[in-house]
Design a protein around this motif. Structure first.
Motif, short mmCIF file in Angstrom:
data_model
loop_
_atom_site.label_atom_id
_atom_site.label_comp_id
_atom_site.label_asym_id
_atom_site.label_seq_id
_atom_site.Cartn_x
_atom_site.Cartn_y
_atom_site.Cartn_z
N UNK A 57 82.51 7.59 75.86
CA UNK A 57 82.16 8.48 74.76
C UNK A 57 81.02 9.39 75.17
N UNK A 58 80.93 10.54 74.51
CA UNK A 58 79.88 11.50 74.85
C UNK A 58 79.22 12.05 73.59
N UNK A 59 79.30 11.30 72.49
CA UNK A 59 78.72 11.77 71.24
C UNK A 59 77.20 11.92 71.33
N UNK A 60 76.53 10.97 71.98
CA UNK A 60 75.08 11.02 72.11
C UNK A 60 74.66 12.25 72.89
N UNK A 61 75.36 12.51 74.00
CA UNK A 61 75.02 13.66 74.83
C UNK A 61 75.26 14.97 74.08
N UNK A 62 76.33 15.02 73.29
CA UNK A 62 76.60 16.23 72.50
C UNK A 62 75.49 16.47 71.47
N UNK B 82 75.74 10.51 86.49
CA UNK B 82 75.60 11.76 85.74
C UNK B 82 75.07 11.50 84.34
N UNK B 83 75.52 10.41 83.73
CA UNK B 83 75.04 10.03 82.39
C UNK B 83 73.54 9.75 82.40
N UNK B 84 73.09 8.98 83.39
CA UNK B 84 71.66 8.68 83.49
C UNK B 84 70.85 9.96 83.73
N UNK B 85 71.36 10.85 84.58
CA UNK B 85 70.67 12.10 84.85
C UNK B 85 70.52 12.93 83.59
N UNK B 86 71.58 12.99 82.79
CA UNK B 86 71.55 13.74 81.53
C UNK B 86 70.49 13.16 80.59
N UNK B 87 70.41 11.84 80.54
CA UNK B 87 69.44 11.19 79.66
C UNK B 87 68.01 11.45 80.12
N UNK B 88 67.76 11.36 81.41
CA UNK B 88 66.42 11.57 81.96
C UNK B 88 65.93 12.99 81.69
N UNK B 89 66.80 13.96 81.88
CA UNK B 89 66.39 15.34 81.65
C UNK B 89 66.13 15.62 80.18
N UNK C 89 68.42 20.38 80.87
CA UNK C 89 68.98 19.20 80.21
C UNK C 89 70.29 19.55 79.51
N UNK C 90 70.35 20.72 78.90
CA UNK C 90 71.56 21.11 78.17
C UNK C 90 72.74 21.31 79.12
N UNK C 91 72.49 21.88 80.29
CA UNK C 91 73.56 22.10 81.26
C UNK C 91 74.15 20.77 81.73
N UNK C 92 73.29 19.81 82.08
CA UNK C 92 73.79 18.53 82.59
C UNK C 92 74.47 17.72 81.49
N UNK C 93 73.89 17.72 80.29
CA UNK C 93 74.54 17.03 79.19
C UNK C 93 75.88 17.68 78.87
N UNK C 94 75.95 19.00 78.97
CA UNK C 94 77.22 19.71 78.75
C UNK C 94 78.25 19.28 79.78
N UNK C 95 77.83 19.13 81.02
CA UNK C 95 78.78 18.72 82.06
C UNK C 95 79.35 17.34 81.78
N UNK D 255 73.71 28.60 70.46
CA UNK D 255 74.72 27.54 70.44
C UNK D 255 75.63 27.62 71.66
N UNK D 256 75.20 28.40 72.67
CA UNK D 256 76.05 28.62 73.84
C UNK D 256 76.30 27.35 74.63
N UNK D 257 75.34 26.44 74.65
CA UNK D 257 75.48 25.24 75.47
C UNK D 257 76.48 24.24 74.88
N UNK D 258 76.61 24.22 73.58
CA UNK D 258 77.55 23.30 72.93
C UNK D 258 78.88 23.94 72.62
N UNK D 259 79.00 25.24 72.86
CA UNK D 259 80.22 25.97 72.51
C UNK D 259 81.44 25.39 73.21
N UNK D 260 82.46 25.11 72.44
CA UNK D 260 83.72 24.64 72.99
C UNK D 260 83.81 23.16 73.28
N UNK D 261 82.72 22.44 73.16
CA UNK D 261 82.73 21.02 73.52
C UNK D 261 83.49 20.16 72.51
N UNK D 262 83.66 20.66 71.30
CA UNK D 262 84.43 19.91 70.31
C UNK D 262 85.92 20.22 70.37
#
Length: 277
Positions: free
Chosen positions: A192-197, A147-154, A171-177, A211-218
């Motif tokens: 860690x998921x700081x890079x993806x965030x 999943x991490x690699x997929x997020x990076x590729x997108x 890309x935002x949906x997969x990185x959010x997941x 900001x809907x894709x990052x909402x609540x992730x913190x």
């Protein structure tokens, strides 16, 4: 994962985020092909084949992207990086490989869900950590690494191939997941998921204008996870098609989860060796 990428937000209620819809015929053909390969080779072997192909392609893409970014920093605007013309096709093939690896054991329950419903304390009615991981198709650390690699590729596809809105949404949906799984379900497990965030925030500011894709992730869980302090489940917890019990082992997640080979599920003990992107 492409099911999630293309359809997870198409039927949401009061949607704020959007994802493009896919052709029903094309999706049906893809799923049929995946089913045939999985049936013929077996889930474990098919999963390992998809992983190896994905990690090989991802490594080469990483080399091309790194070289391109280095030349951009050096203001070499007129310099053409050898192999860049093949980047769109390479990324497409790599994304498909990791998608098929993640779906080798069958459909993923969260694929058709609105990502806004992925909350700190629950997913799809599940509150147990293991049930939530399985709900997102993360059966072992190998799957989280995929999943991490997929997020990076997108993200690379969006950043280096036009910065289109549709690519940014996917890309935002997969990185959010990935961020949701690491921060909300298994905090303190060594991932860690700081890079993806930060990628999500970058895409929101540059293309998505929301900001809907990052909402609540913190938001953080009330109590640190106890079940995933050292690693993801060693067993995938998913029965095989023949009813033969749980899948094999996944390697322990250290740091950002991209530090080397991961043991693939399977009775043969084959490892997914290859350079991580």
């Amino acid at each position: 994962m492409l099911q999630m990428l293309e359809k997870c937000m198409a039927e949401k209620k009061g949607a704020v985020m959007k994802a493009p819809t896919a052709s029903d015929e094309a999706e049906a053909a893809k799923l049929h092909a995946e089913s045939i390969f999985s049936d013929v080779l077996g889930e474990e072997i098919w999963e390992a084949v998809c992983w190896r192909r994905g990690i090989f392609l991802s490594s080469y893409i990483s080399f091309l992207v790194s070289k391109k970014e280095a030349e951009e920093e050096a203001d070499a605007a007129n310099t053409t990086v050898e192999g860049m013309t093949a980047l769109p096709g390479l990324i497409t093939d790599a994304v498909m490989s990791f998608d098929m690896m993640l779906h080798a054991q069958g459909p993923i329950a969260s694929d058709g869900e609105d990502p806004a419903t992925w909350q700190v304390a629950a997913d799809g009615g599940h509150q147990d950590e293991t049930a939530r991981m399985l709900y997102h198709g993360v059966y072992s650390s190998s799957h989280l690494r995929g999943l991490k690699h997929l997020a990076e590729l997108l993200f690379w596809k969006w950043k280096h191939l036009g910065r289109g809105k549709a690519d940014a949404e996917l890309a935002a949906v997969v990185n959010r997941k990935f961020v949701h799984v690491v921060r909300h379900i298994m905090p303190g497990a060594g991932w860690t998921a700081d890079v993806e965030y930060e990628r999500i925030v970058e895409m929101e500011g540059a293309t998505l204008e929301t900001s809907a894709f990052s909402a609540g992730l913190n938001d953080r869980p009330a109590q640190p996870s106890s079940n995933f302090k050292k690693a993801l489940p060693a067993q995938s917890g998913r029965p095989s098609k023949s009813g033969g019990g749980s899948r094999g082992r996944g390697s322990e997640g250290g740091g950002d989860g991209s530090d080397g080979a991961a043991a693939m599920p399977g009775t043969s003990g084959a490892s997914c060796d290859g350079a991580a992107a």
